[in-house]
Structures are given as structure tokens and as C-alpha cells.
Enzyme design. Structure first.
Site, PDB file in Angstrom:
ATOM      1  N   GLY A  19      -7.003   0.949  -0.804  1.00 19.41           N
ATOM      2  CA  GLY A  19      -6.915  -0.427  -1.317  1.00 19.41           C
ATOM      3  C   GLY A  19      -7.770  -1.345  -0.452  1.00 19.41           C
ATOM      4  N   GLY A  21      -7.098  -2.856   2.432  1.00 15.32           N
ATOM      5  CA  GLY A  21      -7.098  -2.500   3.848  1.00 15.32           C
ATOM      6  C   GLY A  21      -7.866  -1.207   4.080  1.00 15.32           C
ATOM      7  N   GLU A 181      -0.226 -15.577 -14.602  1.00 15.35           N
ATOM      8  CA  GLU A 181      -1.460 -15.107 -15.233  1.00 15.35           C
ATOM      9  C   GLU A 181      -1.151 -14.246 -16.459  1.00 15.35           C
ATOM     10  OE1 GLU A 181      -4.316 -15.318 -11.288  1.00 15.35           O
ATOM     11  OE2 GLU A 181      -3.273 -13.459 -11.692  1.00 15.35           O
ATOM     12  N   ASP A 319      -0.290  -5.278   3.194  1.00 15.20           N
ATOM     13  CA  ASP A 319       1.023  -5.579   2.605  1.00 15.20           C
ATOM     14  C   ASP A 319       2.189  -4.895   3.314  1.00 15.20           C
ATOM     15  OD1 ASP A 319      -0.213  -7.092   0.717  1.00 15.20           O
ATOM     16  OD2 ASP A 319       0.343  -5.870  -1.015  1.00 15.20           O
ATOM     17  N   ALA A 330      -4.851 -10.145  -0.420  1.00 18.80           N
ATOM     18  CA  ALA A 330      -5.966  -9.246  -0.126  1.00 18.80           C
ATOM     19  C   ALA A 330      -6.641  -9.588   1.214  1.00 18.80           C
ATOM     20  CB  ALA A 330      -6.975  -9.307  -1.268  1.00 18.80           C
ATOM     21  N   GLN A 331      -6.817 -10.879   1.488  1.00 19.45           N
ATOM     22  CA  GLN A 331      -7.538 -11.256   2.710  1.00 19.45           C
ATOM     23  C   GLN A 331      -6.803 -10.834   3.978  1.00 19.45           C
ATOM     24  OE1 GLN A 331     -10.464 -12.290   3.652  1.00 19.45           O
ATOM     25  NE2 GLN A 331     -11.245 -12.255   1.587  1.00 19.45           N
TER      26      GLN A 331
HETATM   27  C1  LIG Z   1      -0.993  -7.831  -9.971  1.00 18.64           C
HETATM   28  C2  LIG Z   1      -1.416  -8.305  -8.617  1.00 18.64           C
HETATM   29  C3  LIG Z   1      -2.198  -9.439  -8.475  1.00 18.64           C
HETATM   30  C4  LIG Z   1      -2.610  -9.868  -7.224  1.00 18.64           C
HETATM   31  N1  LIG Z   1      -3.397 -10.979  -7.131  1.00 18.64           N
HETATM   32  C5  LIG Z   1      -3.870 -11.346  -5.932  1.00 18.64           C
HETATM   33  C6  LIG Z   1      -4.777 -12.437  -5.818  1.00 18.64           C
HETATM   34  O1  LIG Z   1      -5.117 -13.083  -6.809  1.00 18.64           O
HETATM   35  N2  LIG Z   1      -5.253 -12.738  -4.577  1.00 18.64           N
HETATM   36  C7  LIG Z   1      -4.889 -12.037  -3.470  1.00 18.64           C
HETATM   37  O2  LIG Z   1      -5.381 -12.323  -2.377  1.00 18.64           O
HETATM   38  N3  LIG Z   1      -4.033 -11.028  -3.548  1.00 18.64           N
HETATM   39  C8  LIG Z   1      -3.516 -10.649  -4.742  1.00 18.64           C
HETATM   40  N4  LIG Z   1      -2.644  -9.599  -4.826  1.00 18.64           N
HETATM   41  C9  LIG Z   1      -2.199  -8.942  -3.590  1.00 18.64           C
HETATM   42  C10 LIG Z   1      -3.244  -7.982  -3.053  1.00 18.64           C
HETATM   43  O3  LIG Z   1      -3.707  -7.142  -4.077  1.00 18.64           O
HETATM   44  C11 LIG Z   1      -2.611  -7.179  -1.935  1.00 18.64           C
HETATM   45  O4  LIG Z   1      -2.185  -8.065  -0.946  1.00 18.64           O
HETATM   46  C12 LIG Z   1      -3.590  -6.185  -1.340  1.00 18.64           C
HETATM   47  O5  LIG Z   1      -3.942  -5.237  -2.307  1.00 18.64           O
HETATM   48  C13 LIG Z   1      -2.989  -5.507  -0.126  1.00 18.64           C
HETATM   49  O6  LIG Z   1      -3.898  -4.574   0.371  1.00 18.64           O
HETATM   50  P1  LIG Z   1      -3.354  -3.237   1.047  1.00 18.64           P
HETATM   51  O7  LIG Z   1      -4.543  -2.496   1.516  1.00 18.64           O
HETATM   52  O8  LIG Z   1      -2.292  -3.546   2.014  1.00 18.64           O
HETATM   53  O9  LIG Z   1      -2.649  -2.446  -0.133  1.00 18.64           O
HETATM   54  P2  LIG Z   1      -3.262  -1.943  -1.512  1.00 18.64           P
HETATM   55  O10 LIG Z   1      -4.489  -2.665  -1.863  1.00 18.64           O
HETATM   56  O11 LIG Z   1      -2.124  -1.964  -2.459  1.00 18.64           O
HETATM   57  O12 LIG Z   1      -3.661  -0.456  -1.197  1.00 18.64           O
HETATM   58  C14 LIG Z   1      -2.710   0.542  -0.933  1.00 18.64           C
HETATM   59  C15 LIG Z   1      -3.422   1.872  -1.044  1.00 18.64           C
HETATM   60  O13 LIG Z   1      -2.596   2.897  -0.515  1.00 18.64           O
HETATM   61  C16 LIG Z   1      -2.533   3.969  -1.432  1.00 18.64           C
HETATM   62  N5  LIG Z   1      -1.263   4.643  -1.157  1.00 18.64           N
HETATM   63  C17 LIG Z   1      -0.023   4.181  -1.322  1.00 18.64           C
HETATM   64  N6  LIG Z   1       0.881   5.086  -0.889  1.00 18.64           N
HETATM   65  C18 LIG Z   1       0.165   6.134  -0.456  1.00 18.64           C
HETATM   66  C19 LIG Z   1       0.509   7.385   0.096  1.00 18.64           C
HETATM   67  N7  LIG Z   1       1.783   7.737   0.332  1.00 18.64           N
HETATM   68  N8  LIG Z   1      -0.477   8.257   0.393  1.00 18.64           N
HETATM   69  C20 LIG Z   1      -1.766   7.930   0.190  1.00 18.64           C
HETATM   70  N9  LIG Z   1      -2.161   6.751  -0.318  1.00 18.64           N
HETATM   71  C21 LIG Z   1      -1.200   5.875  -0.630  1.00 18.64           C
HETATM   72  C22 LIG Z   1      -2.646   3.307  -2.780  1.00 18.64           C
HETATM   73  O14 LIG Z   1      -3.019   4.237  -3.764  1.00 18.64           O
HETATM   74  C23 LIG Z   1      -3.724   2.280  -2.476  1.00 18.64           C
HETATM   75  O15 LIG Z   1      -4.988   2.890  -2.498  1.00 18.64           O
HETATM   76  C24 LIG Z   1      -2.213  -9.154  -6.070  1.00 18.64           C
HETATM   77  C25 LIG Z   1      -1.427  -8.023  -6.206  1.00 18.64           C
HETATM   78  C26 LIG Z   1      -1.027  -7.594  -7.460  1.00 18.64           C
HETATM   79  C27 LIG Z   1      -0.191  -6.354  -7.592  1.00 18.64           C
END
Ligand SMILES: Cc1cc2nc3c(=O)[nH]c(=O)nc-3n(C[C@H](O)[C@H](O)[C@H](O)COP(=O)(O)OP(=O)(O)OC[C@H]3O[C@@H](n4cnc5c(N)ncnc54)[C@H](O)[C@@H]3O)c2cc1C
Length: 485
Positions: A19, A21, A181, A319, A330-331
Site C-alpha cells: 500500500g 507505506g 463520497e 494505518d 495516505a500521507q
Molecule cells: C475507501 C477509502 C478512501 C480513502 N480516502 C483517503 C483520502 O482521500 N485521502 C487520504 O489521505 N487517505 C485516504 N484513505 C486512507 C488511506 O488509504 C490509508 O491511510 C493508507 O492506505 C494507509 O497506508 P498503509 O500503507 O498503512 O496501508 P494500506 O495502503 O492499506 O496498505 C496495506 C498493505 O498491506 C497488505 N497487507 C495487509 N495484510 C497483509 C498481510 N497479512 N500480509 C501481507 N500483506 C498484507 C495489503 O494488501 C496492502 O497492500 C482512504 C481509505 C479508504 C479505505
């Protein structure tokens, strides 16, 4: 030292998740003297903020889910491993992943965990079957099937003289950015896109309800922007139901309870859950081994440098973390992952540690409908067309892959300037396959045959060779088309 020995001695970084991160952390290590293995349970990097547009037929899933192998193809020190991480052993420094029953153990010197969060049903996980959340491509496609499917079923019912209002009632639970949205898009779909496509129903009579237990929509945007967003939603035909707590969900609708104790049932065939998040269970696994605290949403408490207490080689970002009330956006994940990558690189170069992680807030925005959005950057608040145009520019900038940006722009033109939706395809699989898989004890793993024994493969080879020889013989002997007997 041989070249091979040199390669083996390189520092190994494992990144969990593809994702925001995971991908940005991996990319930030491209110039470092390390080998990175990114382990993720999907083959794509998902741009979650646009999932609602896949669910409502504006974008295709490919446009918001770039293949990670393609994105990282030119980064020679990075490799991608498909698998769901099921264990992290902090003492042995290994990550164990599985896919379709096949297991892989990868050792690490440094680890970045960015596994994100999933939907929380506040202890009522059975709601999920009737009101899918919106966290993955599977979710968005299932919702697309359910939303467009509801209009189809209503048309069928109307053609048989039956009532259609329940089928044309859409309920979105959760008035945060995702819920707002989603509700806005369903309203535009019903009132603007589909209104000439059906013969027996009037899609403009569809009821779109946005339900939330909170007293306002978009609480993190403050009261005044929240009010503006609510008025905009109401203008495009969304019914906003606040102070309403969802107490039950079933196949045919849901029940809400108001603050004064009153309850109401809303019959609806298409329900969408956009309330609440629960951090990835890998957080609990790390907490159990390290003693780090977990908050109510399962987020793990990390040190100010994003490391796991007692394990300076392990970083947790995005997250999954609980630190200084950082939002789940996301940021936070991108900046955290870049910080972790820089720290790993700095350590290898003997540099002093960085200052504690500090999040730079670039602002937030939420779209209500076409040409309507709200935006907040520091103390600056804006709504309407300017906010919408800013949303357009920011999302184009961050969407991964040049070709996705070009096609997304085209599709937005089709949907927002015109009234069509390019991606209305729905299949039975979208709606029912996941539920069917869920009923198998081992999920997809149960559908994979055991490897055929060698002799079975040879038997099949002989069978195919004999079949080919017979085909050739028939042609050479001119026996095709000759009546037998
Ligand atoms: C519908 C929606 C709308 C959003 N809109 C916004 C927005 O407009 N602006 C904004 O800033 N943020 C938004 N967000 C929030 C933003 O998307 C998240 O904060 C961001 O994606 C967090 O990044 P991350 O890397 O922590 O997790 P994620 O991007 O969720 O990535 C997690 C990754 O880990 C993988 N994973 C999970 N469990 C496992 C496992 N056990 N083994 C291997 N891989 C695994 C997943 O497949 C994924 O690739 C939104 C979120 C959603 C759901």
C-alpha cells in the site's frame, strides 16, 4: 571476495504490504546498499481513495491498482513476493508468508511493517455479509455488482407489477469522507446517469440515505465545512440521517437507534459499510512479542522514530500505528515509510539518528459530487468548485502510473462533463464469489488440487500425443468428412 559473497552480505530489508507505506518505503530504498523484499497479499498497489469510483462505475479496477512488479521493474534491489504474512518472529528475525497453502520464510536485517487496516463492524462482523466495506478491489467490485444489480432487480420487479422502493433504497453507513463520497456518487448515478436507461422504474425516485451516529457529517473537517457538505449532499438528493446508530443489518435492510431511544427500520437491498477501521492483526502479533501497547482500534504504540519498542530494526508505519493522534491517511503512511527508509540507509552509512518522526499535514479533502467538494489546508477552508478542482489535481498527481492518469482523466471527463459511466460491467462472480469462497473452510486453498503425481502427468502426456497422432492420421488419410458405416 566473490561477487556472490558480496551480494549475500548485503543488508536485507523486508517490507510488509504494497500500500502507501509499503510501496513508498520500498521505492525510497532504491539507492541504498540493501536488498528489499516486498511481501504483500495482493499483486497490486491500491489507491484506496478512488475505490468508490470503481464501485460506482466511473473507473476500472486497473486504473487504481497498479501492478507492483511493473512499478518496481526498474528498481534492481527490490523484489516482490506474493503472500499473506502469517507470522513475524522478532527474535529469529523472519517473516513467514503463505499463498494457496504454499509457505515461505524470509529473513530480515531490517523490517518495515505497513499492513494497513481493515473495516471494523464494532464487534458485529456478521454485518459484513450484507453490508460490505470498501477497502479492497474485491469490495469495490462486489459493491458495483450490488448497486447496479439493485436497479436491475427493481426494473424486473416493476415489470411484474411489484413494489420497488426497497430495491431502490441505498444506505451508506458512516459519514466520513468515504461514506460522503459514496453516497454522493450513488445519488448522481440514480438521478443523472441512469435516469434514461430503464423503462419500468424511475431511477430519480431512488432513496439514498447516509447514516451516522455522530451529530454531523465529516467531523474531522470541523463544524462549518461539515454543514456545507451536508447541504451539498442534500441538494443532490442524499438524505442525511445523523445521531442514528446502526444496531442490526440483515439481507433486507438495517435498523437504527436514535439518541432519544427511538428505533427505525430501513428496508434496503444495497447497503454499504463505511464506518470504523480496525488495524491489521499483525499489530497484535507484534504487540504480543514486544510488549508494545495496542489501542482500541488495534493500532500499535511505536517509539517516536517509528520503531517497535525494544526492536530498533523493526519499523511500523501507516494505518497500523498509534502515535501522537496521527490520522489514518495516505500521507502519514508515505511520510512514515520514507522516514523509516532514510533511517535504515543512514544507519548503514554510520549517520546519526534522525530527529523524531514529524508528520507534515498537507490537508484533507472530500468530494460530494461533480464540481462539489470540501477542502481543508491548515487554517484555510474552501468548498465548491475550487475544492473540486484541487481534488482533481491532487488525485491525478498521486495516482500511480502515467497511463492510469491519462485514462482516469478521460473517464472523469466522460462522467463529470458528460453523464455516462465507462465501467458498468458486473458479473455474478463479483457479487457472489467471495461469499461462496467464505463458506469453504480453507477459502481459495480448498479449490487448488494437490500436485499431480509424476505418472499422472505422463499418462496425460501420452493421451495428448495419441490424440494428436490420430488427428494427423485422419487428415493425411483424407478420412475427415467421410461417412462411417
Ligand atoms: C475507501 C477509502 C478512501 C480513502 N480516502 C483517503 C483520502 O482521500 N485521502 C487520504 O489521505 N487517505 C485516504 N484513505 C486512507 C488511506 O488509504 C490509508 O491511510 C493508507 O492506505 C494507509 O497506508 P498503509 O500503507 O498503512 O496501508 P494500506 O495502503 O492499506 O496498505 C496495506 C498493505 O498491506 C497488505 N497487507 C495487509 N495484510 C497483509 C498481510 N497479512 N500480509 C501481507 N500483506 C498484507 C495489503 O494488501 C496492502 O497492500 C482512504 C481509505 C479508504 C479505505
Amino acid at each position: 571476495m566473490s561477487e556472490l559473497e558480496g551480494a549475500e552480505a548485503r543488508h536485507k530489508v523486508v517490507v510488509v504490504g504494497s500500500g502507501f507505506g509499503g510501496l513508498f518505503g520500498t521505492k525510497a530504498l532504491r539507492k541504498s546498499p540493501v536488498d528489499v523484499t516486498m511481501v504483500a497479499k495482493t499483486t497490486h498497489h491500491l489507491f484506496q481513495p478512488l475505490l468508490y469510483q470503481v464501485a460506482t462505475g466511473i473507473l476500472s479496477q486497473g486504473e487504481i491498482a497498479a501492478p507492483t512488479r511493473e512499478v518496481l521493474a526498474k528498481q534492481k534491489n527490490a523484489s516482490v513476493l506474493l503472500g499473506e504474512v502469517v507470522d513475524i518472529d522478532l527474535e529469529a528475525r523472519t517473516v513467514t508468508s503463505q499463498v494457496l497453502g504454499v509457505e515461505k520464510v524470509v529473513p530480515y536485517d531490517s523490517l518495515i511493517v505497513a499492513a494497513g487496516a481493515s473495516q471494523s463492524y464494532f464487534g458485529n462482523d456478521h454485518f459484513a455479509e450484507f453490508a460490505p466495506g470498501m477497502k479492497s478491489i474485491d469490495d469495490a467490485l462486489e459493491l458495483r455488482g450490488r448497486i447496479f444489480g439493485a436497479f436491475e432487480l427493481a426494473e424486473l420487479a416493476a415489470s411484474r407489477g411489484e413494489k420497488v422502493q426497497d430495491l431502490l433504497t441505498f444506505v451508506v453507513v458512516g459519514a466520513g469522507p468515504t461514506g460522503v463520497e459514496m453516497a454522493g456518487q450513488i445519488a448522481e448515478l440514480a438521478h443523472r446517469t441512469l435516469n434514461t436507461d430503464f423503462r419500468h422504474i424511475n431511477t430519480e425516485k431512488a432513496r439514498v440515505v447516509l447514516v451516522d451516529a455522530a451529530p454531523q457529517v465529516l467531523p474531522p473537517f470541523g463544524e462549518s465545512l461539515g454543514m456545507k457538505a451536508q447541504r451539498s449532499l442534500e441538494k443532490i438528493g442524499v438524505e442525511v440521517m445523523l445521531g442514528a446508530m446502526v444496531t442490526d443489518v440483515d439481507e433486507y435492510g438495517l435498523e437504527v437507534k436514535f439518541k432519544d431511544g427511538r428505533t427505525e427500520r430501513i428496508n434496503s437491498s444495497a447497503k454499504i459499510w463505511a464506518a470504523g477501521v480496525q488495524a491489521n492483526p499483525l499489530g497484535k502479533l507484534l504487540a504480543e512479542q514486544s510488549g508494545a501497547p495496542l489501542d482500541r482500534a488495534g493500532r500499535i504504540g511505536v517509539n517516536a522514530d517509528l520503531t517497535l519498542p525494544g526492536y530498533p530494526e523493526v519499523f511500523v508505519v501507516g494505518d497500523m500505528i498509534s502515535l501522537d493522534n496521527l490520522p489514518g491517511v495516505a500521507q502519514v503512511a508515505i511520510q512514515g515509510a520514507k522516514y523509516a527508509a532514510k533511517e535504515i540507509d543512514g544507519r548503514l552509512k554510520g549517520q546519526a539518528p534522525q530527529k523524531p518522526f514529524k508528520y507534515f499535514d498537507k490537508g484533507s479533502m472530500a468530494v460530494i459530487g461533480r464540481f462539489r467538494a470540501v477542502m481543508m489546508v491548515g487554517r484555510f477552508r474552501v468548498s465548491g468548485v475550487i475544492a473540486w478542482l484541487s481534488w482533481l489535481a491532487v488525485h491525478l498527481m498521486y495516482l500511480t502510473g502515467f497511463k492510469n492518469r491519462v485514462t482516469a482523466l478521460l473517464r472523469w471527463f466522460v462522467s463529470f462533463v458528460g453523464r455516462d459511466r465507462s465501467e458498468r460491467t458486473m458479473t455474478e462472480q463479483q457479487v457472489f464469489a467471495r461469499r461462496a469462497l467464505g463458506r469453504l473452510e480453507g477459502g481459495a486453498k480448498d479449490l487448488v488440487s494437490l500436485r499431480r503425481p509424476e505418472d499422472a502427468v505422463e499418462d496425460r502426456r501420452h493421451e495428448l500425443e495419441a490424440q494428436a497422432a490420430e488427428e494427423a492420421r485422419l487428415t493425411d488419410a483424407h478420412e475427415r468428412g467421410v461417412r462411417v458405416g
